[in-house]
Design a protein around this motif. Structure first.
Motif, mmCIF file in Angstrom:
data_model
loop_
_atom_site.group_PDB
_atom_site.id
_atom_site.type_symbol
_atom_site.label_atom_id
_atom_site.label_comp_id
_atom_site.label_asym_id
_atom_site.label_seq_id
_atom_site.Cartn_x
_atom_site.Cartn_y
_atom_site.Cartn_z
ATOM 1 N N VAL A 64 4.591 -5.137 1.878
ATOM 2 C CA VAL A 64 3.635 -4.664 2.871
ATOM 3 C C VAL A 64 3.710 -5.561 4.103
ATOM 4 O O VAL A 64 3.222 -6.698 4.091
ATOM 5 C CB VAL A 64 2.204 -4.645 2.307
ATOM 6 C CG1 VAL A 64 1.196 -4.318 3.412
ATOM 7 C CG2 VAL A 64 2.086 -3.618 1.185
ATOM 8 N N ASP A 65 4.354 -5.071 5.133
ATOM 9 C CA ASP A 65 4.277 -5.692 6.456
ATOM 10 C C ASP A 65 3.020 -5.129 7.105
ATOM 11 O O ASP A 65 2.973 -3.952 7.491
ATOM 12 C CB ASP A 65 5.527 -5.345 7.269
ATOM 13 C CG ASP A 65 5.532 -5.961 8.652
ATOM 14 O OD1 ASP A 65 4.512 -5.825 9.362
ATOM 15 O OD2 ASP A 65 6.545 -6.566 9.037
ATOM 16 N N GLN A 66 1.981 -5.937 7.193
ATOM 17 C CA GLN A 66 0.677 -5.414 7.605
ATOM 18 C C GLN A 66 0.693 -4.849 9.016
ATOM 19 O O GLN A 66 0.072 -3.814 9.277
ATOM 20 C CB GLN A 66 -0.387 -6.509 7.481
ATOM 21 C CG GLN A 66 -0.704 -6.866 6.035
ATOM 22 C CD GLN A 66 -1.685 -8.001 5.938
ATOM 23 O OE1 GLN A 66 -1.386 -9.117 6.362
ATOM 24 N NE2 GLN A 66 -2.857 -7.717 5.392
ATOM 25 N N ASP A 67 1.389 -5.503 9.926
ATOM 26 C CA ASP A 67 1.444 -4.991 11.293
ATOM 27 C C ASP A 67 2.153 -3.642 11.336
ATOM 28 O O ASP A 67 1.713 -2.708 12.013
ATOM 29 C CB ASP A 67 2.142 -5.993 12.212
ATOM 30 C CG ASP A 67 1.356 -7.273 12.400
ATOM 31 O OD1 ASP A 67 0.113 -7.233 12.262
ATOM 32 O OD2 ASP A 67 1.980 -8.314 12.678
ATOM 33 N N ALA A 68 3.251 -3.530 10.593
ATOM 34 C CA ALA A 68 3.983 -2.261 10.554
ATOM 35 C C ALA A 68 3.141 -1.171 9.914
ATOM 36 O O ALA A 68 3.150 -0.013 10.363
ATOM 37 C CB ALA A 68 5.297 -2.435 9.793
ATOM 38 N N LEU A 69 2.405 -1.514 8.864
ATOM 39 C CA LEU A 69 1.579 -0.511 8.196
ATOM 40 C C LEU A 69 0.435 -0.064 9.097
ATOM 41 O O LEU A 69 0.141 1.135 9.177
ATOM 42 C CB LEU A 69 1.040 -1.064 6.880
ATOM 43 C CG LEU A 69 0.272 -0.089 5.989
ATOM 44 C CD1 LEU A 69 1.095 1.158 5.685
ATOM 45 C CD2 LEU A 69 -0.153 -0.765 4.685
ATOM 46 N N ALA A 70 -0.182 -0.996 9.795
ATOM 47 C CA ALA A 70 -1.243 -0.623 10.729
ATOM 48 C C ALA A 70 -0.708 0.298 11.820
ATOM 49 O O ALA A 70 -1.344 1.300 12.182
ATOM 50 C CB ALA A 70 -1.861 -1.877 11.343
#
Length: 283
Positions: A64-70
């Motif tokens: 989970v790349d949080q920035d990419a998921l957001a």
């Protein structure tokens, strides 16, 4: 990791979501009691749209790349898919360029809704070979939109259930819940799962565990996982039980459908054919 298992889980989630979205009648309605399928096509909701982002980011990054998921949540946000007002506000803020870290908390408290739980089953299946990683990655995926402990715990519980089922497809019933409970943080979601261990009757489960009426993790996840544990071998029986008991039918259906599919429970061909295809951007 478990690309095939995660995709299979995503399909099971989407069909459960889409089926549930068609159930606009009370659970005691004759059409529900007689198990008359709604007319096709079945359109899915925000549950599937967000789950597709989870799957796409895992496929691209492996974690989970949080920035990419957001960014993916915001880029693919379609208000016609039935998002809650809080989710709409957050995703519009992220789409406008605000960092997700500054918009996922309102008045000092993040959302305890069921949105992080509804989308996370494919993640659990992806990491089914590494249970601690599944729990950690579920938490990372949740806090982008759900910073409250209950919202995070709901996602952890569903991801853990999917991971356990993907690793041991025969795991079901009290055995599944017994393995699951210690993995969930000590909040109301875990309390509900602990109570679920003592319940055998469907109506008692709904009355005791919640039906999704509050759109909260603790009001949704325990019932969904009780249904999945009680009907491990029949997607049809499980989803009709959702239709009879739940009030947030699409979200409970998405969770149940995903967890069952993670363990290899097949989605009936006619249900799959009735469901709207997954979005073209995912393919």
């Amino acid at each position: 990791m478990g690309l095939e298992a995660a995709y299979t889980t995503l399909v099971g989630l989407a069909v459960g979501d889409a089926f549930g979205a068609q159930i606009l009648l009370p659970g005691d309605h004759p059409d529900v009691q007689a198990r008359r399928l709604p007319p096709a096509p079945w359109g899915w909701t925000d549950d599937t749209e967000m789950a597709c982002s989870v799957f796409a980011v895992l496929k691209r990054h492996g974690v989970v790349d949080q920035d990419a998921l957001a960014r993916s949540f915001a880029a693919h946000f379609d208000p016609e898919r039935g998002y809650g007002s809080g989710a709409e506000w957050r995703l519009n803020q992220i789409r406008a360029g605000q960092p997700w870290q500054t918009v996922n908390v309102t008045n000092g408290r993040g959302s305890w809704g069921n949105g992080a739980a509804m989308r996370v089953a494919p993640l659990g299946a992806w990491f089914h070979g590494n249970l601690p990683q599944a729990l950690r990655q579920a938490e990372l995926s949740a806090v982008i939109t759900h910073a409250h402990f209950e919202g995070v715990a709901g996602a952890v519980a569903v991801a853990a259930a999917a991971a356990l089922r993907a690793a041991s497809p025969g795991l079901a019933g009290p055995d599944l819940l017994n393995q699951l409970v210690p993995l969930v943080p000590l909040v109301r979601v875990r309390d509900g799962l602990t109570m679920a261990l003592k319940i055998a009757d469907a109506r008692e489960a709904a009355d005791t565990l919640g039906t999704g009426r509050e759109i909260a993790a603790h009001d949704t996840v325990p019932l969904a996982l009780w249904i999945a544990a009680r009907h491990p071998g029949s997607y049809v029986d499980a989803l009709w039980t959702v239709a009879q008991l739940a009030e947030d039918v699409d979200t409970v259906g998405a969770i149940v459908g995903g967890v069952l599919a993670a363990g290899g429970t097949p989605v009936p061909a006619d249900w799959l054919a009735a469901c709207e295809p997954l979005p073209s951007w995912l393919r």
